[in-house]
Design a protein around this motif. Structure first.
Motif, PDB file in Angstrom:
ATOM      1  N   LEU A   1       0.853  -1.185   0.000  1.00 29.39           N
ATOM      2  CA  LEU A   1       0.000   0.000   0.000  1.00 29.39           C
ATOM      3  C   LEU A   1       0.891   1.238   0.000  1.00 29.39           C
ATOM      4  CD1 LEU A   1      -2.844   1.156   0.143  1.00 29.39           C
ATOM      5  CD2 LEU A   1      -2.787   0.883   2.624  1.00 29.39           C
ATOM      6  N   LYS A   2       0.814   1.996  -1.072  1.00 33.72           N
ATOM      7  CA  LYS A   2       1.703   3.140  -1.274  1.00 33.72           C
ATOM      8  C   LYS A   2       0.879   4.418  -1.306  1.00 33.72           C
ATOM      9  CE  LYS A   2       5.186   4.710  -4.640  1.00 33.72           C
ATOM     10  NZ  LYS A   2       5.878   4.305  -5.906  1.00 33.72           N
ATOM     11  N   LEU A   3       1.117   5.294  -0.331  1.00 35.88           N
ATOM     12  CA  LEU A   3       0.399   6.564  -0.222  1.00 35.88           C
ATOM     13  C   LEU A   3       1.415   7.693  -0.175  1.00 35.88           C
ATOM     14  CD1 LEU A   3      -2.054   5.408   2.582  1.00 35.88           C
ATOM     15  CD2 LEU A   3      -2.608   5.617   0.150  1.00 35.88           C
TER      16      LEU A   3
ATOM     17  N   GLY B   1      -1.491  28.269  -1.575  1.00 34.29           N
ATOM     18  CA  GLY B   1      -2.873  28.170  -1.113  1.00 34.29           C
ATOM     19  C   GLY B   1      -3.271  26.811  -0.595  1.00 34.29           C
ATOM     20  N   MET B   2      -2.360  25.847  -0.629  1.00 33.35           N
ATOM     21  CA  MET B   2      -2.697  24.506  -0.141  1.00 33.35           C
ATOM     22  C   MET B   2      -2.911  24.526   1.361  1.00 33.35           C
ATOM     23  SD  MET B   2      -0.630  20.925  -0.684  1.00 33.35           S
ATOM     24  CE  MET B   2      -1.177  20.766  -2.386  1.00 33.35           C
ATOM     25  N   THR B   3      -3.782  23.635   1.847  1.00 37.95           N
ATOM     26  CA  THR B   3      -4.075  23.539   3.271  1.00 37.95           C
ATOM     27  C   THR B   3      -3.966  22.082   3.725  1.00 37.95           C
ATOM     28  OG1 THR B   3      -6.450  23.147   2.993  1.00 37.95           O
ATOM     29  CG2 THR B   3      -5.701  25.455   3.063  1.00 37.95           C
ATOM     30  N   ASN B   4      -4.088  21.894   5.034  1.00 39.83           N
ATOM     31  CA  ASN B   4      -4.075  20.543   5.582  1.00 39.83           C
ATOM     32  C   ASN B   4      -5.264  19.730   5.078  1.00 39.83           C
ATOM     33  OD1 ASN B   4      -2.903  18.596   7.479  1.00 39.83           O
ATOM     34  ND2 ASN B   4      -4.782  18.898   8.666  1.00 39.83           N
ATOM     35  N   ASP B   5      -6.382  20.389   4.853  1.00 33.17           N
ATOM     36  CA  ASP B   5      -7.559  19.683   4.335  1.00 33.17           C
ATOM     37  C   ASP B   5      -7.283  19.093   2.958  1.00 33.17           C
ATOM     38  OD1 ASP B   5      -9.073  20.184   6.573  1.00 33.17           O
ATOM     39  OD2 ASP B   5     -10.038  21.977   5.764  1.00 33.17           O
ATOM     40  N   ASP B   6      -6.495  19.800   2.133  1.00 35.33           N
ATOM     41  CA  ASP B   6      -6.150  19.266   0.810  1.00 35.33           C
ATOM     42  C   ASP B   6      -5.350  17.974   0.953  1.00 35.33           C
ATOM     43  OD1 ASP B   6      -7.324  21.384  -0.687  1.00 35.33           O
ATOM     44  OD2 ASP B   6      -5.600  22.645  -0.199  1.00 35.33           O
ATOM     45  N   GLN B   7      -4.414  17.966   1.898  1.00 38.99           N
ATOM     46  CA  GLN B   7      -3.608  16.767   2.106  1.00 38.99           C
ATOM     47  C   GLN B   7      -4.476  15.612   2.620  1.00 38.99           C
ATOM     48  OE1 GLN B   7      -0.564  16.158   1.263  1.00 38.99           O
ATOM     49  NE2 GLN B   7       0.270  18.174   0.822  1.00 38.99           N
ATOM     50  N   LEU B   8      -5.393  15.905   3.513  1.00 36.92           N
ATOM     51  CA  LEU B   8      -6.279  14.871   4.048  1.00 36.92           C
ATOM     52  C   LEU B   8      -7.172  14.292   2.951  1.00 36.92           C
ATOM     53  CD1 LEU B   8      -7.281  16.527   7.434  1.00 36.92           C
ATOM     54  CD2 LEU B   8      -6.185  14.288   7.190  1.00 36.92           C
ATOM     55  N   ARG B   9      -7.741  15.164   2.114  1.00 40.23           N
ATOM     56  CA  ARG B   9      -8.597  14.684   1.029  1.00 40.23           C
ATOM     57  C   ARG B   9      -7.806  13.785   0.078  1.00 40.23           C
ATOM     58  NH1 ARG B   9     -11.224  19.759   1.414  1.00 40.23           N
ATOM     59  NH2 ARG B   9      -9.687  20.713  -0.002  1.00 40.23           N
ATOM     60  N   TYR B  10      -6.567  14.193  -0.221  1.00 42.81           N
ATOM     61  CA  TYR B  10      -5.751  13.401  -1.143  1.00 42.81           C
ATOM     62  C   TYR B  10      -5.401  12.051  -0.515  1.00 42.81           C
ATOM     63  CZ  TYR B  10      -2.102  12.300  -4.538  1.00 42.81           C
ATOM     64  OH  TYR B  10      -1.353  11.695  -5.505  1.00 42.81           O
ATOM     65  N   PHE B  11      -5.070  12.055   0.752  1.00 43.43           N
ATOM     66  CA  PHE B  11      -4.764  10.803   1.462  1.00 43.43           C
ATOM     67  C   PHE B  11      -5.957   9.847   1.381  1.00 43.43           C
ATOM     68  CE2 PHE B  11      -4.676   8.070   5.180  1.00 43.43           C
ATOM     69  CZ  PHE B  11      -3.347   7.687   5.294  1.00 43.43           C
ATOM     70  N   CYS B  12      -7.138  10.341   1.680  1.00 45.93           N
ATOM     71  CA  CYS B  12      -8.339   9.494   1.663  1.00 45.93           C
ATOM     72  C   CYS B  12      -8.666   9.030   0.250  1.00 45.93           C
ATOM     73  CB  CYS B  12      -9.529  10.245   2.254  1.00 45.93           C
ATOM     74  SG  CYS B  12      -9.398  10.568   4.029  1.00 45.93           S
ATOM     75  N   GLN B  13      -8.480   9.927  -0.709  1.00 45.39           N
ATOM     76  CA  GLN B  13      -8.745   9.562  -2.103  1.00 45.39           C
ATOM     77  C   GLN B  13      -7.835   8.423  -2.541  1.00 45.39           C
ATOM     78  OE1 GLN B  13      -8.169  12.805  -4.925  1.00 45.39           O
ATOM     79  NE2 GLN B  13      -7.608  11.343  -6.532  1.00 45.39           N
TER      80      GLN B  13
ATOM     81  N   LYS C   1      -6.668   2.652  -3.706  1.00 42.30           N
ATOM     82  CA  LYS C   1      -5.803   1.488  -3.517  1.00 42.30           C
ATOM     83  C   LYS C   1      -6.554   0.301  -2.917  1.00 42.30           C
ATOM     84  CE  LYS C   1      -1.776   3.423  -4.646  1.00 42.30           C
ATOM     85  NZ  LYS C   1      -0.868   2.893  -5.686  1.00 42.30           N
ATOM     86  N   THR C   2      -7.594   0.575  -2.134  1.00 41.16           N
ATOM     87  CA  THR C   2      -8.263  -0.493  -1.387  1.00 41.16           C
ATOM     88  C   THR C   2      -9.655  -0.815  -1.906  1.00 41.16           C
ATOM     89  OG1 THR C   2      -9.169   1.086   0.225  1.00 41.16           O
ATOM     90  CG2 THR C   2      -6.994   0.149   0.685  1.00 41.16           C
ATOM     91  N   GLY C   3     -10.146   0.007  -2.838  1.00 43.03           N
ATOM     92  CA  GLY C   3     -11.500  -0.236  -3.352  1.00 43.03           C
ATOM     93  C   GLY C   3     -12.595   0.284  -2.464  1.00 43.03           C
TER      94      GLY C   3
ATOM     95  N   LEU D   1       3.841   2.211   2.560  1.00 45.21           N
ATOM     96  CA  LEU D   1       4.790   3.299   2.308  1.00 45.21           C
ATOM     97  C   LEU D   1       4.063   4.632   2.385  1.00 45.21           C
ATOM     98  CD1 LEU D   1       7.455   4.578   1.356  1.00 45.21           C
ATOM     99  CD2 LEU D   1       6.752   4.072  -1.005  1.00 45.21           C
ATOM    100  N   LEU D   2       4.461   5.473   3.327  1.00 43.86           N
ATOM    101  CA  LEU D   2       3.996   6.860   3.383  1.00 43.86           C
ATOM    102  C   LEU D   2       5.094   7.696   2.752  1.00 43.86           C
ATOM    103  CD1 LEU D   2       2.402   7.085   6.962  1.00 43.86           C
ATOM    104  CD2 LEU D   2       1.346   6.403   4.786  1.00 43.86           C
ATOM    105  N   ASP D   3       4.911   7.995   1.481  1.00 45.78           N
ATOM    106  CA  ASP D   3       5.945   8.653   0.685  1.00 45.78           C
ATOM    107  C   ASP D   3       5.785  10.171   0.750  1.00 45.78           C
ATOM    108  OD1 ASP D   3       8.152   8.744  -0.902  1.00 45.78           O
ATOM    109  OD2 ASP D   3       7.166   8.084  -2.732  1.00 45.78           O
ATOM    110  N   GLU D   4       6.925  10.866   0.603  1.00 49.31           N
ATOM    111  CA  GLU D   4       6.954  12.334   0.724  1.00 49.31           C
ATOM    112  C   GLU D   4       6.164  12.761   1.958  1.00 49.31           C
ATOM    113  OE1 GLU D   4       9.060  13.853  -0.691  1.00 49.31           O
ATOM    114  OE2 GLU D   4       9.455  12.926  -2.634  1.00 49.31           O
ATOM    115  N   ILE D   5       6.576  12.194   3.073  1.00 48.55           N
ATOM    116  CA  ILE D   5       5.817  12.395   4.308  1.00 48.55           C
ATOM    117  C   ILE D   5       5.902  13.837   4.812  1.00 48.55           C
ATOM    118  CG2 ILE D   5       7.712  11.701   5.847  1.00 48.55           C
ATOM    119  CD1 ILE D   5       5.477  10.239   7.497  1.00 48.55           C
TER     120      ILE D   5
END
Length: 485
Positions: free
Chosen positions: A51-53, A61-73, A78-80, A111-115
């Motif tokens: 599992l690679k994230l 203009g990026m925010t923490n919410d953008d990172q969270l949405r991308y993580f969940c997406q 990856k998991t369906g 893998l949590l890449d570009e952490i």
């Protein structure tokens, strides 16, 4: 292209499966060095679930919410799982833990890449990650969780140096350039026919950076490859420096580029760097140097002072990354012409000042491959106390009175009972005068304990038979020797 090298790292990772417990791993290194590719290969060889994230590249203009949405997406893709949502990182890590738990009976690499990108906009991110590991992820005995990133200073500060992660890290990986013997494989079927001169000329520009070496066309000469890669506006080497530098350092990129520019022609001490920048020697410059070193751009050469047997009090900083120096010296000054298609690159030899820098580039390659050299010399690595360039400046009075320039050794390998001063030469023809030059350097080399001194010559070029007949050097190592497996 097949995966090349990294055998030691693959073995270290594979050994974690034998523990019978979960493992937390950090992986650092400059961009393009192959960190993610290493984990892809390790997971594939292990035959495990993977599992690679990755964090989302920062933008205005990026925010923490953008990172969270991308993580969940990405986790959902990856998991369906559809419609994954997290309001904060504890919730996001809980979703990850649930996915790992669903496959608890299987080996799994996450893998949590570009952490550093992932946690850039939440100062509490490291703490949330630590709690997620302690309270959930750690319980899965067949899990290897890898924290990977190009911003090594972030990993160092928030993970490795954090009291919250003390005793939790099973393996710390720092990926450097591939050794030259592995680099030869990028010429594929042409490897047996390509000369060591062509190989080392190209490596003098790229270093052992896998992504750059993957761009080689083995059917072309070094000059033709570099014309395509470095001196056309679409070339990898023409465009990559600004991209990776801005990705790694963001708003701090400008000041750090000034430091690299100050070191493009020679190594310098902290005081000399501060003076060249017109800044007071202090914490800001030291911090910037440390971050450049962690990112793989610089090397701090200290080593043991042979006069005292103790760590040298004054270290010199050099650009470790050959591509960076080549970019600053030979690509950036002509960037406007290259974009217009007006720069006529013929060969490396026609670049202004190339002869003077070529020795430095080749010397840097040899120094970065010091472990290979030590093996070629038949030395036990466990007995080596220090490997570093050595420079002793004569006093101002002696320089005036005797024209004494002090002592400068390209590489000094020190053992308890012996010193190996190494002269590195790259010339078309290397004459017997190199013997007298080395004798003069050795005569100036401090040796208060009267240990054995065994001079070594590492060369690329046509060597005069008189050098070998003279038998002054304890060992003579050709560039081709360093390519042998």
């Amino acid at each position: 292209m097949k995966f090349i090298g990294r055998t030691e790292q693959i073995n270290q990772l594979s050994a974690l499966w034998r523990k019978g417990s979960s493992s937390l791993v950090t992986c650092q290194g400059r961009r393009r060095i192959g960190k993610s590719r290493l984990m892809d290969e390790f997971a594939a060889r292990s035959g495990c679930r993977y599992l690679k994230l990755s964090g989302l590249a920062p933008r205005k203009g990026m925010t923490n919410d953008d990172q969270l949405r991308y993580f969940c997406q990405r986790l959902g893709e990856k998991t369906g799982a559809d419609g994954l949502v997290a309001r904060n990182w504890p919730e996001a890590f809980a979703l990850l833990n649930a996915e790992v738990a669903r496959h608890a009976s299987e080996r799994m690499v996450v893998l949590l890449d570009e952490i550093s990108w992932m946690g850039k906009y939440d100062s509490d991110f490291p703490g949330y990650l630590k709690d997620a590991w302690d309270d959930g992820l750690k319980q899965h005995e067949r899990l290897i969780l890898v924290l990977c990133g190009s911003v090594s200073s972030w990993i160092q500060r928030n993970i490795l140096d954090s009291t919250g992660f003390v005793g939790r890290i099973s393996l710390e990986l720092v990926l450097g350039e591939l050794p030259v013997r592995d680099c030869l494989q990028f010429w594929r079927q042409s490897a047996d026919g390509v000369s060591s001169r062509e190989v080392f000329d190209l490596l003098s520009v790229t270093g052992g950076v896998p992504m750059y070496l993957e761009e080689i066309d083995p059917t072309l000469t070094t000059n033709e490859n570099l014309r395509r890669m470095a001196f056309t506006k679409g070339g990898t080497l023409f465009n990559d420096f600004t991209r990776i530098f801005n990705d790694v350092f963001g708003a701090k990129a400008k000041d750090k580029r000034q430091i690299l520019s100050a070191l493009a022609f020679e190594s310098k001490t902290l005081s000399e760097i501060s003076e060249s920048l017109g800044k007071v020697r202090g914490g800001h410059v030291s911090e910037a140097l440390e971050e450049l070193e962690l990112a793989g751009f610089l090397e701090r050469d200290g080593g043991i002072n042979p006069a005292t047997g103790k760590e040298a009090k004054i270290a010199r900083y050099r650009i470790r990354d050959n591509y960076t120096r080549f970019y600053l010296r030979f690509i950036e000054p002509y960037s406007a012409m290259i974009r217009r298609g007006a720069f006529n690159f013929v060969s490396l030899e026609t670049l202004p000042g190339w002869d003077s820098i070529l020795g430095l580039q080749f010397e840097n390659l040899v120094l970065n491959n010091a472990s290979e050299l030590i093996s070629r010399l038949g030395l036990d690595r466990s007995l080596v106390l220090s490997v570093a360039p050595y420079r002793k400046r004569a006093s101002r009075e002696r320089r005036k009175a005797e024209s004494d320039s002090g002592c400068q050794i390209d590489i000094l390998i020190q053992l308890r009972q012996a010193m190996y001063p190494v002269e590195v030469k790259r010339r078309n023809a290397i004459g017997v005068e190199v013997v007298e030059q080395m004798k003069e350097k050795v005569a100036r080399l401090p040796n208060p304990n009267a240990v054995s001194i065994r001079p070594v010559l590492v060369y690329d070029g046509s060597l005069s038979p008189a050098i070998v007949e003279n038998a002054y050097f304890a060992d003579v190592v050709s560039a081709a020797d360093l390519l042998l497996r």
